[in-house]
Design an enzyme around this catalytic site. Structure first.
Site, PDB file in Angstrom:
ATOM      1  N   LYS A  61       7.428   5.446 -14.047  1.00  0.00           N
ATOM      2  CA  LYS A  61       7.377   5.501 -15.517  1.00  0.00           C
ATOM      3  C   LYS A  61       6.023   5.020 -16.031  1.00  0.00           C
ATOM      4  O   LYS A  61       5.827   4.880 -17.228  1.00  0.00           O
ATOM      5  CB  LYS A  61       8.477   4.607 -16.109  1.00  0.00           C
ATOM      6  CG  LYS A  61       9.878   4.957 -15.686  1.00  0.00           C
ATOM      7  CD  LYS A  61      10.859   3.910 -16.235  1.00  0.00           C
ATOM      8  CE  LYS A  61      12.127   3.885 -15.407  1.00  0.00           C
ATOM      9  NZ  LYS A  61      12.876   2.634 -15.622  1.00  0.00           N
ATOM     10  N   ARG A  75       3.015  -2.635   0.860  1.00  0.00           N
ATOM     11  CA  ARG A  75       2.217  -1.502   1.383  1.00  0.00           C
ATOM     12  C   ARG A  75       1.908  -0.584   0.215  1.00  0.00           C
ATOM     13  O   ARG A  75       2.793  -0.248  -0.577  1.00  0.00           O
ATOM     14  CB  ARG A  75       2.965  -0.735   2.471  1.00  0.00           C
ATOM     15  CG  ARG A  75       2.201   0.522   2.896  1.00  0.00           C
ATOM     16  CD  ARG A  75       2.754   1.177   4.124  1.00  0.00           C
ATOM     17  NE  ARG A  75       2.463   0.388   5.312  1.00  0.00           N
ATOM     18  CZ  ARG A  75       2.718   0.798   6.559  1.00  0.00           C
ATOM     19  NH1 ARG A  75       3.269   1.976   6.762  1.00  0.00           N
ATOM     20  NH2 ARG A  75       2.441   0.036   7.592  1.00  0.00           N
ATOM     21  N   HIS A 127      -4.732  -3.862   7.767  1.00  0.00           N
ATOM     22  CA  HIS A 127      -3.317  -3.988   8.154  1.00  0.00           C
ATOM     23  C   HIS A 127      -3.220  -5.231   9.040  1.00  0.00           C
ATOM     24  O   HIS A 127      -3.007  -5.155  10.251  1.00  0.00           O
ATOM     25  CB  HIS A 127      -2.886  -2.733   8.916  1.00  0.00           C
ATOM     26  CG  HIS A 127      -1.398  -2.562   9.067  1.00  0.00           C
ATOM     27  ND1 HIS A 127      -0.492  -3.580   8.835  1.00  0.00           N
ATOM     28  CD2 HIS A 127      -0.664  -1.473   9.436  1.00  0.00           C
ATOM     29  CE1 HIS A 127       0.731  -3.123   9.060  1.00  0.00           C
ATOM     30  NE2 HIS A 127       0.660  -1.847   9.416  1.00  0.00           N
ATOM     31  N   ARG A 163       7.993   0.944  11.334  1.00  0.00           N
ATOM     32  CA  ARG A 163       7.858  -0.313  12.066  1.00  0.00           C
ATOM     33  C   ARG A 163       7.618  -1.522  11.156  1.00  0.00           C
ATOM     34  O   ARG A 163       8.272  -2.556  11.309  1.00  0.00           O
ATOM     35  CB  ARG A 163       6.677  -0.233  13.058  1.00  0.00           C
ATOM     36  CG  ARG A 163       6.998   0.466  14.339  1.00  0.00           C
ATOM     37  CD  ARG A 163       5.773   1.195  14.842  1.00  0.00           C
ATOM     38  NE  ARG A 163       5.521   2.310  13.967  1.00  0.00           N
ATOM     39  CZ  ARG A 163       6.099   3.508  14.116  1.00  0.00           C
ATOM     40  NH1 ARG A 163       6.852   3.734  15.141  1.00  0.00           N
ATOM     41  NH2 ARG A 163       5.884   4.484  13.245  1.00  0.00           N
ATOM     42  N   THR A 164       6.648  -1.402  10.264  1.00  0.00           N
ATOM     43  CA  THR A 164       6.222  -2.596   9.527  1.00  0.00           C
ATOM     44  C   THR A 164       7.349  -3.108   8.629  1.00  0.00           C
ATOM     45  O   THR A 164       7.680  -4.294   8.640  1.00  0.00           O
ATOM     46  CB  THR A 164       4.964  -2.282   8.702  1.00  0.00           C
ATOM     47  OG1 THR A 164       4.015  -1.649   9.549  1.00  0.00           O
ATOM     48  CG2 THR A 164       4.358  -3.544   8.121  1.00  0.00           C
TER      49      THR A 164
HETATM   50  N1   CP Z   1       2.146   0.605  12.782  1.00  0.00           N
HETATM   51  C1   CP Z   1       2.653   0.873  11.551  1.00  0.00           C
HETATM   52  O1   CP Z   1       2.132   0.407  10.518  1.00  0.00           O
HETATM   53  O2   CP Z   1       3.742   1.670  11.563  1.00  0.00           O
HETATM   54  P1   CP Z   1       4.565   2.094  10.271  1.00  0.00           P
HETATM   55  O3   CP Z   1       3.659   2.975   9.423  1.00  0.00           O
HETATM   56  O4   CP Z   1       5.767   2.846  10.788  1.00  0.00           O
HETATM   57  O5   CP Z   1       4.932   0.854   9.518  1.00  0.00           O
END
Ligand code: CP
Length: 311
Positions: free
Chosen positions: A86, A107, A135, A57-58
């Protein structure tokens, strides 16, 4: 105050006024997010997405958001394909990537990684999840969904259930709800309750919350039920995970005992916390929530990039 050029590493990097502005813009961007209106405001701008952990999603909603704004995307979806393998440090990676794009979405499995990256970046860094830390853009999406479903954020009792120890979406959301003055109930096995340092922080903010151990005891007073997955990948000991796996499950019969108008949210992915039979009930808002990731991230990117005439 303008948000142009600022990093978003933690939900506390934004004020309530900042969040409201983004959510208001997201509302106006809904048609563009669905492709019903074409925008070119981000023409010539590049979003770099750098994902060292899996995501559906993100990453995709950020990339969709940038495309919908008329901009371009460069992307690392597979950390094994980068020079981190590396031995390149995150600091050096960010020095490079931030010279290839106008905004970086990161991320990373390490808590604090986005904040660290922001110190080495030439351009704004947006935290797309840092280990068990934060998040913040999921929280913006969560708040938008609550507003869409309930009209407002503050008057609701939001029950947050599941893995409150390792769940980064929970950590961001609880702080945001405290900023808005909403009432919270934290439902988790004792070993997965909200960490003590975070409770102290919530106390210092004057947050209104209580702890509970079952959904049954709180469903009757809950306006928004925010379910989360037990974060198997963060447990140092898999035996500890097995003790709590599957502890909560939302079913139509549980919701039948719930407060009138109760809605169910989940940042997804789900792995058994919500019976699929709930999907067809009016309470289920989690797929809409995932879809709202696009307009919300469009609005945030527009703010950070200082795009004109977007919403
Ligand atoms: N909600 C969320 O962060 O989903 P993903 O891990 O799929 O990005």
């Amino acid at each position: 105050m303008s948000f142009q050029g600022r990093h978003v590493c933690h939900i506390a990097d934004m004020t309530v006024a900042d969040v409201d502005r983004v959510l208001d813009a997201a509302e106006r961007l809904l048609p563009a997010a669905r492709g019903e209106r074409t925008l070119e405001a981000a023409k010539g701008k590049i979003l770099a997405t750098l994902f060292f952990e899996p995501s559906t999603r993100t990453r995709l909603s950020f990339e969709s958001a940038m495309h919908r704004l008329g901009g371009n995307v460069i992307s690392v979806a597979e950390p094994g394909s980068t020079s981190a393998t590396k031995g390149e440090t995150l600091a050096d990676t960010i020095r490079m990537v931030s010279s290839y794009g106008d905004v970086v979405v990161l991320r990373h499995p390490r808590e604090g990684a986005a904040r660290l990256a922001s110190r080495y970046s030439r351009v704004p860094v947006i935290n797309a999840g840092d280990g068990a830390g934060q998040h913040p853009t999921q929280t913006l999406t969560d708040l938008f969904t609550i507003r869409k479903a309930k009209g407002e954020i503050r008057p609701n009792t939001v029950t947050i259930a599941g893995d409150l120890k390792y769940g980064r979406t929970v950590h961001s959301l609880a702080q945001a709800l405290a900023m808005y003055g909403a009432e919270m109930v934290f439902v988790a096995p004792e070993s997965l309750q909200v960490p003590a340092d975070m409770r102290q922080h919530l106390d210092a903010m004057g947050a209104r919350y209580r702890l509970a151990s079952t959904l049954e005891e709180v469903v009757g007073e809950t306006d928004v039920l925010y379910m989360t997955r037990i974060q198997k990948e963060r447990f140092p000991d898999l035996d500890e995970y097995r003790k709590v796996a599957g502890v909560f499950r939302v079913t139509p019969s549980l919701l039948a005992e719930g407060k009138k108008g109760i809605v169910v949210l989940h940042p997804l992915p789900r792995v058994g916390e919500i019976d699929p039979a709930v999907d067809d009930t009016p309470a289920a808002k989690y797929f809409e929530q995932a879809a709202y990731g696009v307009p919300v991230r469009m609005a945030l990117l527009a703010e950070i990039l200082g795009l004109k005439g977007v919403a």
